[in-house]
Motif scaffolding. Structure first.
Motif, PDB file in Angstrom:
ATOM      1  N   ALA A   1       0.850  -1.197   0.000  1.00 46.10           N
ATOM      2  CA  ALA A   1       0.000   0.000   0.000  1.00 46.10           C
ATOM      3  C   ALA A   1       0.886   1.247   0.000  1.00 46.10           C
ATOM      4  CB  ALA A   1      -0.897   0.008   1.236  1.00 46.10           C
ATOM      5  N   SER A   2       0.273   2.354  -0.406  1.00 45.68           N
ATOM      6  CA  SER A   2       1.030   3.617  -0.350  1.00 45.68           C
ATOM      7  C   SER A   2       0.930   4.212   1.057  1.00 45.68           C
ATOM      8  CB  SER A   2       0.466   4.611  -1.366  1.00 45.68           C
ATOM      9  OG  SER A   2      -0.840   4.983  -0.983  1.00 45.68           O
ATOM     10  N   ALA A   3       1.865   5.098   1.353  1.00 48.09           N
ATOM     11  CA  ALA A   3       1.825   5.783   2.647  1.00 48.09           C
ATOM     12  C   ALA A   3       0.534   6.593   2.760  1.00 48.09           C
ATOM     13  CB  ALA A   3       3.047   6.688   2.781  1.00 48.09           C
ATOM     14  N   TRP A   4       0.132   7.231   1.645  1.00 51.85           N
ATOM     15  CA  TRP A   4      -1.111   8.023   1.629  1.00 51.85           C
ATOM     16  C   TRP A   4      -2.306   7.158   2.028  1.00 51.85           C
ATOM     17  CZ3 TRP A   4      -5.486   7.179  -1.371  1.00 51.85           C
ATOM     18  CH2 TRP A   4      -6.461   8.177  -1.292  1.00 51.85           C
ATOM     19  N   TRP A   5      -2.393   5.974   1.430  1.00 52.83           N
ATOM     20  CA  TRP A   5      -3.519   5.076   1.717  1.00 52.83           C
ATOM     21  C   TRP A   5      -3.535   4.664   3.189  1.00 52.83           C
ATOM     22  CZ3 TRP A   5      -8.057   3.897   0.184  1.00 52.83           C
ATOM     23  CH2 TRP A   5      -8.663   2.697   0.530  1.00 52.83           C
ATOM     24  N   ARG A   6      -2.349   4.365   3.722  1.00 56.37           N
ATOM     25  CA  ARG A   6      -2.275   3.960   5.131  1.00 56.37           C
ATOM     26  C   ARG A   6      -2.775   5.094   6.042  1.00 56.37           C
ATOM     27  NH1 ARG A   6       2.592   0.658   3.447  1.00 56.37           N
ATOM     28  NH2 ARG A   6       1.973  -1.419   4.048  1.00 56.37           N
ATOM     29  N   ARG A   7      -2.365   6.340   5.707  1.00 54.40           N
ATOM     30  CA  ARG A   7      -2.832   7.478   6.523  1.00 54.40           C
ATOM     31  C   ARG A   7      -4.351   7.633   6.416  1.00 54.40           C
ATOM     32  NH1 ARG A   7       1.380  10.269   4.184  1.00 54.40           N
ATOM     33  NH2 ARG A   7       3.242  10.269   5.474  1.00 54.40           N
ATOM     34  N   GLU A   8      -4.890   7.380   5.217  1.00 53.94           N
ATOM     35  CA  GLU A   8      -6.329   7.523   5.017  1.00 53.94           C
ATOM     36  C   GLU A   8      -7.127   6.500   5.825  1.00 53.94           C
ATOM     37  OE1 GLU A   8      -8.260   9.753   2.936  1.00 53.94           O
ATOM     38  OE2 GLU A   8      -6.340  10.775   3.231  1.00 53.94           O
ATOM     39  N   ILE A   9      -6.658   5.260   5.849  1.00 51.96           N
ATOM     40  CA  ILE A   9      -7.486   4.207   6.440  1.00 51.96           C
ATOM     41  C   ILE A   9      -7.252   3.988   7.937  1.00 51.96           C
ATOM     42  CG2 ILE A   9      -7.777   3.001   4.235  1.00 51.96           C
ATOM     43  CD1 ILE A   9      -5.816   0.873   5.313  1.00 51.96           C
ATOM     44  N   LEU A  10      -6.140   4.507   8.465  1.00 50.53           N
ATOM     45  CA  LEU A  10      -5.892   4.290   9.902  1.00 50.53           C
ATOM     46  C   LEU A  10      -7.051   4.807  10.765  1.00 50.53           C
ATOM     47  CD1 LEU A  10      -4.197   3.357  12.321  1.00 50.53           C
ATOM     48  CD2 LEU A  10      -2.962   5.536  12.192  1.00 50.53           C
ATOM     49  N   PRO A  11      -7.513   6.063  10.577  1.00 56.78           N
ATOM     50  CA  PRO A  11      -8.607   6.534  11.434  1.00 56.78           C
ATOM     51  C   PRO A  11      -9.901   5.725  11.252  1.00 56.78           C
ATOM     52  CG  PRO A  11      -7.591   8.364  10.243  1.00 56.78           C
ATOM     53  CD  PRO A  11      -7.039   7.114   9.659  1.00 56.78           C
ATOM     54  N   VAL A  12     -10.131   5.234  10.042  1.00 53.43           N
ATOM     55  CA  VAL A  12     -11.356   4.450   9.787  1.00 53.43           C
ATOM     56  C   VAL A  12     -11.333   3.164  10.619  1.00 53.43           C
ATOM     57  CG1 VAL A  12     -12.670   3.197   8.032  1.00 53.43           C
ATOM     58  CG2 VAL A  12     -11.506   5.360   7.431  1.00 53.43           C
ATOM     59  N   HIS A  13     -10.208   2.437  10.547  1.00 55.11           N
ATOM     60  CA  HIS A  13     -10.140   1.154  11.252  1.00 55.11           C
ATOM     61  C   HIS A  13      -9.951   1.338  12.759  1.00 55.11           C
ATOM     62  CE1 HIS A  13     -10.404  -1.400   7.752  1.00 55.11           C
ATOM     63  NE2 HIS A  13      -9.734  -0.449   7.118  1.00 55.11           N
ATOM     64  N   LEU A  14      -9.264   2.413  13.152  1.00 53.48           N
ATOM     65  CA  LEU A  14      -9.159   2.694  14.582  1.00 53.48           C
ATOM     66  C   LEU A  14     -10.552   2.995  15.142  1.00 53.48           C
ATOM     67  CD1 LEU A  14      -7.526   3.138  17.155  1.00 53.48           C
ATOM     68  CD2 LEU A  14      -7.157   5.514  16.439  1.00 53.48           C
ATOM     69  N   GLY A  15     -11.335   3.756  14.388  1.00 55.43           N
ATOM     70  CA  GLY A  15     -12.701   4.081  14.822  1.00 55.43           C
ATOM     71  C   GLY A  15     -13.519   2.813  15.033  1.00 55.43           C
ATOM     72  N   ARG A  16     -13.435   1.884  14.096  1.00 53.02           N
ATOM     73  CA  ARG A  16     -14.190   0.622  14.225  1.00 53.02           C
ATOM     74  C   ARG A  16     -13.735  -0.164  15.452  1.00 53.02           C
ATOM     75  NH1 ARG A  16     -13.845  -1.156   7.884  1.00 53.02           N
ATOM     76  NH2 ARG A  16     -15.169   0.523   7.109  1.00 53.02           N
ATOM     77  N   LEU A  17     -12.414  -0.176  15.682  1.00 51.09           N
ATOM     78  CA  LEU A  17     -11.880  -0.919  16.829  1.00 51.09           C
ATOM     79  C   LEU A  17     -12.370  -0.303  18.145  1.00 51.09           C
ATOM     80  CD1 LEU A  17      -9.675  -3.288  17.177  1.00 51.09           C
ATOM     81  CD2 LEU A  17      -8.204  -1.463  17.962  1.00 51.09           C
ATOM     82  N   LEU A  18     -12.327   1.028  18.208  1.00 52.94           N
ATOM     83  CA  LEU A  18     -12.735   1.712  19.441  1.00 52.94           C
ATOM     84  C   LEU A  18     -14.228   1.532  19.699  1.00 52.94           C
ATOM     85  CD1 LEU A  18     -10.688   5.047  19.146  1.00 52.94           C
ATOM     86  CD2 LEU A  18     -10.128   3.002  20.471  1.00 52.94           C
ATOM     87  N   LEU A  19     -15.000   1.403  18.624  1.00 51.64           N
ATOM     88  CA  LEU A  19     -16.453   1.252  18.804  1.00 51.64           C
ATOM     89  C   LEU A  19     -16.872  -0.204  19.014  1.00 51.64           C
ATOM     90  CD1 LEU A  19     -17.779   3.910  16.257  1.00 51.64           C
ATOM     91  CD2 LEU A  19     -17.612   4.088  18.745  1.00 51.64           C
ATOM     92  N   GLY A  20     -15.884  -1.102  19.117  1.00 48.72           N
ATOM     93  CA  GLY A  20     -16.252  -2.463  19.536  1.00 48.72           C
ATOM     94  C   GLY A  20     -15.771  -3.575  18.653  1.00 48.72           C
ATOM     95  N   ALA A  21     -15.234  -3.289  17.471  1.00 50.18           N
ATOM     96  CA  ALA A  21     -14.730  -4.374  16.635  1.00 50.18           C
ATOM     97  C   ALA A  21     -13.425  -4.909  17.231  1.00 50.18           C
ATOM     98  CB  ALA A  21     -14.455  -3.852  15.215  1.00 50.18           C
ATOM     99  N   GLY A  22     -13.041  -6.126  16.826  1.00 45.71           N
ATOM    100  CA  GLY A  22     -11.732  -6.665  17.195  1.00 45.71           C
ATOM    101  C   GLY A  22     -11.620  -7.195  18.600  1.00 45.71           C
ATOM    102  N   ARG A  23     -12.795  -7.390  19.278  1.00 41.67           N
ATOM    103  CA  ARG A  23     -12.707  -7.995  20.623  1.00 41.67           C
ATOM    104  C   ARG A  23     -12.453  -9.482  20.482  1.00 41.67           C
ATOM    105  NH1 ARG A  23     -15.714  -4.908  24.789  1.00 41.67           N
ATOM    106  NH2 ARG A  23     -16.743  -3.182  23.765  1.00 41.67           N
ATOM    107  N   SER A  24     -11.651 -10.049  21.408  1.00 40.71           N
ATOM    108  CA  SER A  24     -11.354 -11.494  21.291  1.00 40.71           C
ATOM    109  C   SER A  24     -12.459 -12.313  21.951  1.00 40.71           C
ATOM    110  CB  SER A  24     -10.014 -11.802  21.947  1.00 40.71           C
ATOM    111  OG  SER A  24      -9.926 -11.241  23.211  1.00 40.71           O
TER     112      SER A  24
END
Ligand SMILES: Cc1cc2nc3c(=O)[nH]c(=O)nc-3n(C[C@H](O)[C@H](O)[C@H](O)COP(=O)(O)OP(=O)(O)OC[C@H]3O[C@@H](n4cnc5c(N)ncnc54)[C@H](O)[C@@H]3O)c2cc1C
Length: 270
Positions: A247-270
Motif C-alpha cells: 500500500a502507499s503511505a497516503w492510503w495507510r494514513r487515510e485508512i488508519l482513522p477508519v479502522h481505529l474508529g471501528r476498533l474503538l467502537l467495539g470491533a476486534g474484541r477477542s
C-alpha cells in the motif's frame, strides 16, 4: 557461496558466537531469514541456531506470563491460557508460517502483528548477550532493535483482564495476506470513560509503534462516535508510513482513522 551453520545448546553461547563473527545471523523459525538466504543475501555467511529448551517455555502464573522467544504462533494457539492472544497469532501468515514463526522473530519483522499486541500489553523483553542478562521495555527495544547485539530469550507481560485486548488486521489479500496495517488496543474504563488507554499500530512506521496522540485524546472520553472523534483526528500524528508493494503511505494514513474508529467502537474484541 557456502554458508556455515552453528548450533548451540545454550542461548548465551549463541549470543557470544554472534557478537564474535561478522556476517553471522541468528535463525529462529526462519520464515524471514531463510527467504534472505534463498535470495542469496551476501551479508549472511554464518547461521547461528540455539536449541536451548528455555526458548520454548510458556509460563503462566498469578497474572504474569512469560513466553520463550522460540515459542511459535502455533504453540500460542495451542495454549488455552493464551486465548486472548489467539486472534493475533491467527492473523500471522498461513498455517505453515504459523507452525514455525516465532514470537521472538516477530519482534524483528517489518510487519510484526504479534509485536503490536505485545506493545499494548506493555511487555518487557529479556535479553542475553554482551553484558549478560538484562531486561528492556519492548517499546525501547523496538526503537533500537537493529542495533541490538543481544538475543531475546523471552518476553514477559501481565495477563490483561478478560476481553480487554482488541486487535484488528487490515489486509488487501483475504483472508491472510500481509497487513496493510494492524491495530491493537487496551481501553480500561472508569465510570464509563476511558482511563489510561494503550493503542499500538503496525504498518505506520518501520516498526510497530504506540499511537500516543490518540491515547491522550481518548483520556476521559466515552467510547461513542462523539467521544472518539478527537482521537481519530490525531490518529496519524507521529507516524511515518512508507510506500511499499502492499500500500502507499497516503492510503495507510487515510485508512488508519477508519479502522481505529471501528476498533474503538467495539470491533476486534477477542
Ligand atoms: C509468507 C509470509 C507471510 C507472513 N505473514 C506475516 C503476518 O501476517 N504477520 C506478521 O507479523 N508477520 C508475517 N510474516 C513475517 C514472519 O513470518 C513473522 O514475523 C515471524 O514471526 C518471524 O519469526 P521467525 O521465527 O520466522 O523469524 P526468523 O526468520 O528466524 O528471524 C527473523 C529476524 O529476527 C531475528 N531473531 C529471531 N529470533 C530472535 C531472537 N530470539 N533474538 C534476537 N533476534 C532474533 C533473526 O536474526 C532475524 O533477523 C510473514 C512471513 C512470510 C514469509
Amino acid at each position: 557461496m557456502s554458508i556455515t551453520v552453528k548450533t548451540f545448546g545454550r542461548l548465551a553461547d549463541a549470543a557470544a558466537a554472534l557478537s564474535g563473527e561478522r556476517g553471522a545471523c541468528y535463525l529462529a523459525g526462519g520464515t524471514l531469514v531463510m527467504r534472505a538466504v534463498n535470495e542469496a543475501d551476501p551479508t549472511i555467511e554464518t547461521i547461528v541456531r540455539a536449541t536451548d529448551p528455555g526458548l520454548l517455555h510458556i509460563a503462566v502464573s498469578s497474572g504474569r506470563i512469560e513466553l520463550g522467544a522460540g515459542v511459535t504462533m502455533a504453540a500460542v494457539l495451542a495454549e488455552r491460557e493464551l486465548a486472548f492472544l489467539h486472534p493475533v497469532a491467527r492473523a500471522v501468515g498461513s498455517p505453515a508460517i504459523r507452525e514455525v514463526a516465532t514470537v521472538g522473530g516477530n519482534l524483528f519483522s517489518p510487519r510484526g502483528d504479534f509485536a503490536t499486541a505485545l506493545l499494548v500489553l506493555d511487555a518487557t523483553v529479556m535479553l542475553v548477550g554482551g553484558l549478560g542478562q538484562r531486561e528492556q521495555p519492548l517499546e525501547e527495544f523496538l526503537a533500537r532493535r537493529e542495533r541490538s547485539a543481544a538475543l531475546v530469550s523471552s518476553i514477559v507481560f501481565k495477563r490483561p483482564p478478560a476481553d480487554a485486548l482488541r486487535f484488528t488486521k487490515v489486509t488487501r489479500v483475504h483472508p491472510r495476506g500481509m497487513s496493510v496495517l494492524s491495530i491493537a488496543a487496551q481501553l480500561p474504563m472508569a465510570s464509563g470513560r476511558v482511563t489510561g488507554a494503550r493503542i499500538a499500530v503496525n504498518g505506520m512506521d518501520r516498526m510497530p509503534m504506540r499511537a500516543k496522540a490518540a491515547e491522550r485524546a481518548l483520556e476521559s472520553r466515552t467510547l461513542d462516535a462523539a467521544g472518539i472523534a478527537p482521537a481519530l483526528a490525531v490518529a496519524t500524528e507521529g507516524t511515518a508510513p512508507v510506500d511499499d508493494a502492499i500500500a502507499s503511505a497516503w492510503w495507510r494514513r487515510e485508512i488508519l482513522p477508519v479502522h481505529l474508529g471501528r476498533l474503538l467502537l467495539g470491533a476486534g474484541r477477542s
